[in-house]
Design an enzyme around this catalytic site. Structure first.
Site, mmCIF file in Angstrom:
data_model
loop_
_atom_site.group_PDB
_atom_site.id
_atom_site.type_symbol
_atom_site.label_atom_id
_atom_site.label_comp_id
_atom_site.label_asym_id
_atom_site.label_seq_id
_atom_site.Cartn_x
_atom_site.Cartn_y
_atom_site.Cartn_z
ATOM 1 N N GLY A 311 4.857 20.797 6.980
ATOM 2 C CA GLY A 311 5.784 21.842 6.541
ATOM 3 C C GLY A 311 7.069 21.294 5.955
ATOM 4 C CB SER A 312 10.522 22.622 6.135
ATOM 5 O OG SER A 312 10.199 23.862 5.536
ATOM 6 C CB THR A 313 9.045 17.770 8.805
ATOM 7 O OG1 THR A 313 7.639 17.714 8.513
ATOM 8 C CG2 THR A 313 9.288 18.717 9.969
#
Length: 434
Positions: A311-313
């Protein structure tokens, strides 16, 4: 005349007695004496052969009846966190064993009330215990129960049952319980690691058992100490985990799973400066101190066994790749528009309008559009090279059993996706993982 008759009668009687006595036959006598001498010589030769030329067999037979080897078990190494808090320790317990051959020799089963007391304290069925002894009449050693507490061992010792003994061993205890169960793992009944750190570092934690060789007489008394091999205790192991953070993370993830009615949840806290794992938790968990409560789906460390979308990581790594490729710098401004961006037949959305923003604000607001535009502007090799350099698709090096490498598409597949979806996959790296 009468005197002459008496003399004749006496001579006749003596001649009859002489005739009735057996005559000594010389050849028979020599044969018998020769046979006796031959047998005696053979026996002496056999004794000399056994005791002088080949004495090993006699020594072996004697040792089998008198020499005993007594194991000296070693304690397993302690596992602790970075602050020295114990996460796994070994506590002394006893194993209850029986010698059925001795039990039947001494008619030990006649004391049924004591055998029933033994079954009750061990939590066994009375009839099943008696049947187990009867089933193994000829055996000299069987386990009745492993890892019993010292209090139970003391009670069993006071029963004074013939053919029943106690053997010292150790049991693993986990003070943190379910909080650190997935990370630390568990050991089996024989003290070897089955899961987690216990299994990965089993050789390090397991010591070398000692050995004492003694000689006993027929009454079981020690008459000679032959040799002694000292035991080597297991080595301690210190983790990078902070048990305080571990407990906080576990409570948080457990509450989140309950609030959102999720099947499971996982959390990892990492020291960004050293890369050390400060906490690694999963929910649901299990109590490693209770063997009966263990189930396979609760024992799985989902952090390392399950593949998941990052995801956004990955957004900071997209920004870093853009900086290294010269696509952007600290003064770069990206216009995210009204929060919706059309790419082919799909739309990229921001949860809140960001407008025009620099790289710092793009990351702060976790803007999908801002990161997508950076990914669209850079070469494919630059982005994939960044992902490879940070370890995507590789083992982490934590040395935990069951870790998966994840799914990282090859460059050929990424180029195919790029041509079909106009860089959509590159703008959202999470779609490259499952």
């Amino acid at each position: 005349m009468k005197g002459k008759k008496v003399v004749k009668s006496s001579n006749k009687k003596q001649s009859q007695q002489a005739a009735s006595q057996p005559a000594l036959i010389a050849w028979r006598f020599r044969l018998i004496m020769g046979s006796v001498l031959l047998i005696f010589t053979a026996l002496v030769a056999r004794i000399g052969y056994i005791q002088v030329i080949e004495p090993d067999n006699l020594i072996k037979q004697g040792d089998l009846r008198s020499v005993r080897v007594k194991a000296l078990p070693s304690a397993r190494g302690i596992i602790s966190d970075k602050n020295g808090e114990p996460l796994a320790v070994s506590v002394p317990v006893q194993a209850v064993w029986a010698d059925p051959a001795t039990i039947f020799k001494d008619d030990g089963l006649k004391q049924l009330d004591r055998w029933h007391a033994l079954a009750d304290v061990l939590g066994l069925d009375r009839d099943a215990l008696i049947a187990k002894i009867n089933k193994n009449k000829s055996r000299r050693f069987i386990y009745l129960q492993r890892q019993v507490s010292p209090a139970m061992a003391k009670y069993i010792k006071e029963l004074k049952l013939s053919g029943v003994g106690l053997k010292a061993e150790s049991r693993r205890y986990y003070p943190a319980g379910e909080v650190s169960a997935h990370l630390v793992g568990v050991t089996g009944i024989d003290g070897h690691g089955l899961e987690g750190v216990e299994r990965s570092y089993d050789k390090w934690l397991t010591g070398e058992a000692g050995k004492r060789i003694i000689r006993k007489d027929r009454y079981g008394r020690v008459v000679e100490n032959i040799s002694l091999e000292d035991r080597e205790e297991g080595k301690p192991l210190e983790l990078t985990v902070d048990q305080r953070l571990q407990a906080i993370a576990y409570r948080a993830i457990k509450q989140a799973v309950a609030d959102y009615r999720a099947t499971s949840g996982s959390a990892v806290i990492i020291d960004v400066k050293t890369g050390g794992v400060l906490a690694m938790v999963n929910a649901p968990s299990y109590n490693p101190n209770n063997r009966s409560s263990r189930q396979s789906f609760t024992m799985r460390n989902r952090v390392i066994t399950d593949a998941m979308e990052p995801g956004s990581t990955v957004k900071p790594f997209v920004v870093l790749a853009a900086l290294e490729a010269g696509i952007a710098d600290e003064n770069t401004i990206i216009d995210t528009g009204n929060g919706i961006m059309q790419i082919g037949g799909s739309r990229v959305r921001d949860t809140s309008k960001v407008g025009k923003a620099n790289l710092a604000k793009i990351l702060q607001k976790s803007s999908n559009i801002g990161v997508a535009k950076l990914a669209l502007d850079m070469p494919l090799e630059a982005l994939l090279g960044m992902y490879s350099s940070i370890g995507y698709g590789q083992l982490s090096g934590l040395n935990l059993v069951g870790e998966t490498t994840g799914i990282f598409p090859n460059r050929r597949r990424c180029r195919s996706l790029k041509s079909r979806h106009s860089h959509l996959v590159m703008a959202f790296p999470s779609h490259l993982f499952s």
